[in-house]
Write a protein that holds these residues in place. Structure first.
Motif, PDB file in Angstrom:
ATOM      1  N   ASP A 178       0.835  -1.191   0.000  1.00 46.01           N
ATOM      2  CA  ASP A 178       0.000   0.000   0.000  1.00 46.01           C
ATOM      3  C   ASP A 178       0.875   1.248   0.000  1.00 46.01           C
ATOM      4  OD1 ASP A 178      -2.212  -1.663   0.258  1.00 46.01           O
ATOM      5  OD2 ASP A 178      -2.210  -1.519   2.449  1.00 46.01           O
ATOM      6  N   GLU A 179       0.443   2.257  -0.741  1.00 48.36           N
ATOM      7  CA  GLU A 179       1.146   3.539  -0.712  1.00 48.36           C
ATOM      8  C   GLU A 179       0.193   4.662  -1.056  1.00 48.36           C
ATOM      9  OE1 GLU A 179       3.214   4.088  -4.984  1.00 48.36           O
ATOM     10  OE2 GLU A 179       4.129   2.545  -3.724  1.00 48.36           O
ATOM     11  N   LYS A 180       0.588   5.879  -0.694  1.00 49.00           N
ATOM     12  CA  LYS A 180      -0.209   7.055  -1.008  1.00 49.00           C
ATOM     13  C   LYS A 180       0.398   7.782  -2.203  1.00 49.00           C
ATOM     14  CE  LYS A 180      -2.563   8.230   3.310  1.00 49.00           C
ATOM     15  NZ  LYS A 180      -2.836   9.313   4.290  1.00 49.00           N
ATOM     16  N   LEU A 181      -0.427   8.652  -2.792  1.00 50.43           N
ATOM     17  CA  LEU A 181       0.003   9.407  -3.953  1.00 50.43           C
ATOM     18  C   LEU A 181       1.237  10.249  -3.612  1.00 50.43           C
ATOM     19  CD1 LEU A 181      -0.828  10.069  -6.903  1.00 50.43           C
ATOM     20  CD2 LEU A 181      -2.037  12.062  -5.989  1.00 50.43           C
ATOM     21  N   GLY A 182       2.306  10.071  -4.381  1.00 46.86           N
ATOM     22  CA  GLY A 182       3.520  10.850  -4.173  1.00 46.86           C
ATOM     23  C   GLY A 182       4.470  10.284  -3.143  1.00 46.86           C
ATOM     24  N   SER A 183       4.104   9.171  -2.493  1.00 49.41           N
ATOM     25  CA  SER A 183       4.987   8.594  -1.475  1.00 49.41           C
ATOM     26  C   SER A 183       6.177   7.910  -2.131  1.00 49.41           C
ATOM     27  CB  SER A 183       4.219   7.605  -0.598  1.00 49.41           C
ATOM     28  OG  SER A 183       3.729   6.530  -1.385  1.00 49.41           O
ATOM     29  N   THR A 184       7.297   7.853  -1.427  1.00 49.64           N
ATOM     30  CA  THR A 184       8.516   7.261  -1.966  1.00 49.64           C
ATOM     31  C   THR A 184       8.706   5.809  -1.542  1.00 49.64           C
ATOM     32  OG1 THR A 184       9.779   8.125  -0.084  1.00 49.64           O
ATOM     33  CG2 THR A 184       9.691   9.480  -2.084  1.00 49.64           C
ATOM     34  N   LYS A 185       7.951   5.385  -0.532  1.00 48.57           N
ATOM     35  CA  LYS A 185       8.038   4.000  -0.087  1.00 48.57           C
ATOM     36  C   LYS A 185       6.668   3.521   0.379  1.00 48.57           C
ATOM     37  CE  LYS A 185       9.521   5.159   4.632  1.00 48.57           C
ATOM     38  NZ  LYS A 185      10.545   4.920   5.680  1.00 48.57           N
ATOM     39  N   PRO A 186       6.431   2.212   0.342  1.00 43.64           N
ATOM     40  CA  PRO A 186       5.115   1.679   0.737  1.00 43.64           C
ATOM     41  C   PRO A 186       4.782   1.974   2.194  1.00 43.64           C
ATOM     42  CG  PRO A 186       6.408   0.031  -0.441  1.00 43.64           C
ATOM     43  CD  PRO A 186       7.335   1.168  -0.121  1.00 43.64           C
ATOM     44  N   LEU A 187       3.488   2.172   2.452  1.00 47.49           N
ATOM     45  CA  LEU A 187       3.031   2.335   3.829  1.00 47.49           C
ATOM     46  C   LEU A 187       3.075   1.000   4.560  1.00 47.49           C
ATOM     47  CD1 LEU A 187      -0.115   4.558   3.106  1.00 47.49           C
ATOM     48  CD2 LEU A 187       2.121   5.323   3.959  1.00 47.49           C
ATOM     49  N   THR A 188       2.586  -0.036   3.888  1.00 50.77           N
ATOM     50  CA  THR A 188       2.591  -1.387   4.456  1.00 50.77           C
ATOM     51  C   THR A 188       2.842  -2.400   3.337  1.00 50.77           C
ATOM     52  OG1 THR A 188       0.184  -1.620   4.173  1.00 50.77           O
ATOM     53  CG2 THR A 188       0.971  -0.814   6.311  1.00 50.77           C
ATOM     54  N   VAL A 189       3.418  -3.528   3.709  1.00 48.82           N
ATOM     55  CA  VAL A 189       3.641  -4.638   2.779  1.00 48.82           C
ATOM     56  C   VAL A 189       3.180  -5.914   3.459  1.00 48.82           C
ATOM     57  CG1 VAL A 189       5.320  -5.976   1.475  1.00 48.82           C
ATOM     58  CG2 VAL A 189       5.612  -3.499   1.674  1.00 48.82           C
ATOM     59  N   ARG A 190       2.322  -6.670   2.786  1.00 47.66           N
ATOM     60  CA  ARG A 190       1.794  -7.902   3.354  1.00 47.66           C
ATOM     61  C   ARG A 190       2.148  -9.076   2.435  1.00 47.66           C
ATOM     62  NH1 ARG A 190      -1.777  -3.938   3.494  1.00 47.66           N
ATOM     63  NH2 ARG A 190      -2.838  -4.620   1.581  1.00 47.66           N
ATOM     64  N   ASN A 191       2.766 -10.075   3.007  1.00 47.86           N
ATOM     65  CA  ASN A 191       3.121 -11.273   2.253  1.00 47.86           C
ATOM     66  C   ASN A 191       2.295 -12.460   2.740  1.00 47.86           C
ATOM     67  OD1 ASN A 191       5.268 -10.304   0.507  1.00 47.86           O
ATOM     68  ND2 ASN A 191       6.480 -10.060   2.378  1.00 47.86           N
ATOM     69  N   LYS A 192       1.876 -13.270   1.798  1.00 43.05           N
ATOM     70  CA  LYS A 192       1.077 -14.435   2.136  1.00 43.05           C
ATOM     71  C   LYS A 192       1.423 -15.568   1.179  1.00 43.05           C
ATOM     72  CE  LYS A 192      -3.785 -15.737   2.899  1.00 43.05           C
ATOM     73  NZ  LYS A 192      -5.195 -15.262   2.794  1.00 43.05           N
ATOM     74  N   ARG A 193       1.453 -16.778   1.677  1.00 42.37           N
ATOM     75  CA  ARG A 193       1.738 -17.925   0.825  1.00 42.37           C
ATOM     76  C   ARG A 193       0.430 -18.650   0.519  1.00 42.37           C
ATOM     77  NH1 ARG A 193       6.178 -20.599  -0.892  1.00 42.37           N
ATOM     78  NH2 ARG A 193       6.049 -22.835  -1.292  1.00 42.37           N
TER      79      ARG A 193
END
Length: 213
Positions: A178-193
């Motif tokens: 997830d990220e917001k407009l203009g952000s340089t890095k993701p707000l959150t990252v979720r990994n699932k198998r």
């Protein structure tokens, strides 16, 4: 045989002949109803150095305007032979559940890149790209890329959250960032198998499956 019996005998024979002919002609008509070509893509799908062909055709008689995907593979003699046909991977333009209204999405586009068949489709709040790879006579779904956005105000602004979903079906790793407009890095990252075996074949994939990925 009197005249009355002769009449019914001849009528009975006529019915026996006419009904199968009607059923047969109706069957032929139904098979050939997808006549309007709306998409075509060419490229090598089975790595034999020959050009294969992908088409999408519409049934312009049916009021829902259903669409048929077909894949033709080149043979050693140069002829194209139908390998796969699907009427359920693309949503009709005017689905029955919409009471005659347009579904709001353009007809999917198809691309062939390095032997991979990609299908790009619009979905609510974004789009989805399916990657299919030819293996042992089948086109298997190996990867899904789905960017979407959630706009609380109904339009894109600084509060809109963009989500990029990448699902590698071969490894089973599904990643959401997830990220917001203009952000340089993701707000959150979720990994699932998530292991799906066997890998879905293109003829088994339905347009509603976008919600599964």
């Amino acid at each position: 045989m009197n005249n009355i019996n002769k009449y019914f005998y001849n009528y009975f024979i006529f019915i026996l002949i006419a009904i199968p002919t009607h059923v047969f002609s109706q069957s032929i008509k139904n098979k050939n109803k997808y006549t309007y070509e709306v998409r075509e893509e060419q490229g090598d799908l089975n790595h034999d150095g020959k050009i294969d062909r992908v088409t999408v055709k519409m049934d312009t008689v049916d009021e829902t305007r259903p669409l048929r995907l077909q894949i033709f593979l080149s043979q050693p003699n140069g002829k194209l032979v139908l390998a796969v046909s699907s009427d359920k991977i693309i949503e009709p333009q005017y689905p029955t559940e919409n009471q005659g209204k347009f579904n709001g999405y353009q007809i999917p586009n198809f691309f062939i890149e390095e032997g991979i068949l990609k299908m790009w489709s619009e979905i609510r709040g974004g789009n989805i790209t399916y990657h299919f790879k030819y293996k042992k006579g089948n086109f298997e779904l190996i990867y899904v890329d789905k960017p979407t956005y959630d706009a609380p105000k109904g339009y894109i602004d600084e509060n809109t959250i963009f989500t990029e979903t990448k699902f590698d079906l071969i490894t089973g790793i599904r990643t959401e960032s997830d990220e917001k407009l203009g952000s340089t890095k993701p707000l959150t990252v979720r990994n699932k198998r998530v292991l799906i075996r066997p890998l879905p074949k293109i003829q088994d994939v339905k347009f509603s499956d976008k919600d599964l990925y």
